[in-house]
Write an enzyme that holds these catalytic residues in place. Structure first.
Site, PDB file in Angstrom:
ATOM      1  N   TYR A   3     -61.527  11.170  40.455  1.00 21.87           N
ATOM      2  CA  TYR A   3     -62.067  10.002  41.138  1.00 21.87           C
ATOM      3  C   TYR A   3     -63.584   9.938  41.037  1.00 21.87           C
ATOM      4  O   TYR A   3     -64.174   8.863  41.112  1.00 21.87           O
ATOM      5  CB  TYR A   3     -61.624   9.989  42.609  1.00 21.87           C
ATOM      6  CG  TYR A   3     -60.185   9.547  42.782  1.00 21.87           C
ATOM      7  CD1 TYR A   3     -59.761   8.307  42.329  1.00 21.87           C
ATOM      8  CD2 TYR A   3     -59.252  10.377  43.393  1.00 21.87           C
ATOM      9  CE1 TYR A   3     -58.447   7.898  42.472  1.00 21.87           C
ATOM     10  CE2 TYR A   3     -57.928   9.977  43.546  1.00 21.87           C
ATOM     11  CZ  TYR A   3     -57.540   8.733  43.084  1.00 21.87           C
ATOM     12  OH  TYR A   3     -56.232   8.333  43.225  1.00 21.87           O
ATOM     13  N   GLU A  45     -43.706  14.745  46.075  1.00 20.38           N
ATOM     14  CA  GLU A  45     -44.703  15.116  45.074  1.00 20.38           C
ATOM     15  C   GLU A  45     -45.790  15.993  45.690  1.00 20.38           C
ATOM     16  O   GLU A  45     -46.307  15.698  46.767  1.00 20.38           O
ATOM     17  CB  GLU A  45     -45.336  13.870  44.474  1.00 20.38           C
ATOM     18  CG  GLU A  45     -46.380  14.210  43.429  1.00 20.38           C
ATOM     19  CD  GLU A  45     -46.763  13.032  42.572  1.00 20.38           C
ATOM     20  OE1 GLU A  45     -47.231  13.263  41.451  1.00 20.38           O
ATOM     21  OE2 GLU A  45     -46.588  11.894  43.025  1.00 20.38           O
ATOM     22  N   ASP A  82     -39.797  10.973  46.317  1.00 22.69           N
ATOM     23  CA  ASP A  82     -40.847   9.962  46.509  1.00 22.69           C
ATOM     24  C   ASP A  82     -41.626   9.693  45.220  1.00 22.69           C
ATOM     25  O   ASP A  82     -42.729   9.151  45.262  1.00 22.69           O
ATOM     26  CB  ASP A  82     -41.793  10.335  47.648  1.00 22.69           C
ATOM     27  CG  ASP A  82     -42.735  11.489  47.310  1.00 22.69           C
ATOM     28  OD1 ASP A  82     -42.487  12.202  46.313  1.00 22.69           O
ATOM     29  OD2 ASP A  82     -43.729  11.677  48.047  1.00 22.69           O
ATOM     30  N   GLY A 104     -50.666   4.483  48.345  1.00 17.36           N
ATOM     31  CA  GLY A 104     -50.803   4.038  49.727  1.00 17.36           C
ATOM     32  C   GLY A 104     -49.759   3.058  50.211  1.00 17.36           C
ATOM     33  O   GLY A 104     -49.871   2.527  51.313  1.00 17.36           O
ATOM     34  N   LYS A 135     -44.527   5.391  50.116  1.00 19.48           N
ATOM     35  CA  LYS A 135     -43.406   6.068  49.443  1.00 19.48           C
ATOM     36  C   LYS A 135     -42.930   7.307  50.212  1.00 19.48           C
ATOM     37  O   LYS A 135     -41.738   7.474  50.468  1.00 19.48           O
ATOM     38  CB  LYS A 135     -43.829   6.490  48.027  1.00 19.48           C
ATOM     39  CG  LYS A 135     -44.243   5.351  47.128  1.00 19.48           C
ATOM     40  CD  LYS A 135     -44.641   5.837  45.748  1.00 19.48           C
ATOM     41  CE  LYS A 135     -45.916   6.652  45.748  1.00 19.48           C
ATOM     42  NZ  LYS A 135     -47.116   5.866  46.106  1.00 19.48           N
ATOM     43  N   THR A 136     -43.861   8.169  50.549  1.00 17.90           N
ATOM     44  CA  THR A 136     -43.504   9.425  51.207  1.00 17.90           C
ATOM     45  C   THR A 136     -42.957   9.181  52.609  1.00 17.90           C
ATOM     46  O   THR A 136     -42.007   9.842  53.040  1.00 17.90           O
ATOM     47  CB  THR A 136     -44.724  10.365  51.264  1.00 17.90           C
ATOM     48  OG1 THR A 136     -45.207  10.576  49.935  1.00 17.90           O
ATOM     49  CG2 THR A 136     -44.360  11.698  51.896  1.00 17.90           C
ATOM     50  N   THR A 137     -43.528   8.212  53.307  1.00 19.24           N
ATOM     51  CA  THR A 137     -43.055   7.874  54.651  1.00 19.24           C
ATOM     52  C   THR A 137     -41.604   7.411  54.604  1.00 19.24           C
ATOM     53  O   THR A 137     -40.765   7.847  55.408  1.00 19.24           O
ATOM     54  CB  THR A 137     -43.933   6.771  55.273  1.00 19.24           C
ATOM     55  OG1 THR A 137     -45.290   7.207  55.273  1.00 19.24           O
ATOM     56  CG2 THR A 137     -43.497   6.465  56.690  1.00 19.24           C
TER      57      THR A 137
END
Length: 210
Positions: free
Chosen positions: A46, A34, A85, A13, A16-18
């Site tokens: 989870y 990824e 990323d 969160g 990274k991707t942004t």
């Protein structure tokens, strides 16, 4: 651009991707993202970490290896720079947090065999933000299986990353992403791009966003 293979890392969160998307557009770079959504064990992990941690991490390692090997070992005539990323070593770092001792030793043996076959990034951008900020970002992106991630888990991931970077003395731009906005604040992206124009010795180099 002094760096041909740039990798972005950080906790769940953190953005990274942004940032990878923003840098790839500004640099006209090849983008490697990824493909976490394809991992069928992620929602199950989870819900029941003990049962699904090992297949989760094996699946991630296999998918990351295939993606990086296919792309990085294929010449791209249209892009001189590649932005990713994720760092392949993230496999080992998450496995260290998620697996028991015996499973981790087995996993590490497989990782060591695979890791040496891949190209390594020229520079790592590590985004660091407080766990409270991470939780805010996780809630905003509304991935259902992430909504119950406990703070302790995020703290463990954070500590594992920072310890690894310091121990291995990677060439790293350590970015305080507490107030990062790589979508609506171009100045934040400009700071990263400006930093990438400089040569750095091996080690951590700290960057604060305006």
């Amino acid at each position: 651009m002094k760096y041909k293979f740039i990798t972005i890392e950080g906790n769940i969160g953190v953005g990274k991707t942004t940032l990878a998307n923003a840098l790839s557009k500004r640099l006209d770079a090849r983008l490697i993202l990824e493909e976490f959504a394809d991992n069928p064990f992620l929602p199950k992990f989870y819900e029941n970490p003990g049962q699904y941690a090992f297949p989760l991490e094996l699946f991630f390692m296999a998918e990351r290896y295939k993606q990086l090997k296919d792309l990085l070992h294929t010449e791209d005539l249209f892009h001189s720079v590649t932005v990713s990323d994720y760092l392949f070593t993230k496999c080992l770092l998450f496995a260290k947090v998620n697996l028991g001792e015996q499973e981790f030793h087995l996993y590490q043996k497989l990782f060591d065999i695979i890791h040496q076959q891949l190209l390594h990034p020229d520079i790592l951008i590590y985004l660091h933000a407080p766990v409270k900020k991470l939780q805010e970002n996780i809630k905003k992106r509304q991935r259902q299986f992430e909504q119950a991630i406990p703070d302790d888990y995020l703290f463990s991931i954070q500590e594992t990353y920072t310890s690894y970077i310091k121990q291995h003395n990677l060439k790293t731009l350590f970015v305080d992403a507490s107030n990062a906005d790589f979508i609506d604040n171009e100045k934040h992206v400009d700071v990263i791009l400006d930093a990438l124009q400089r040569k750095y010795p091996v080690g951590q180099h700290y960057i604060t966003l305006p």
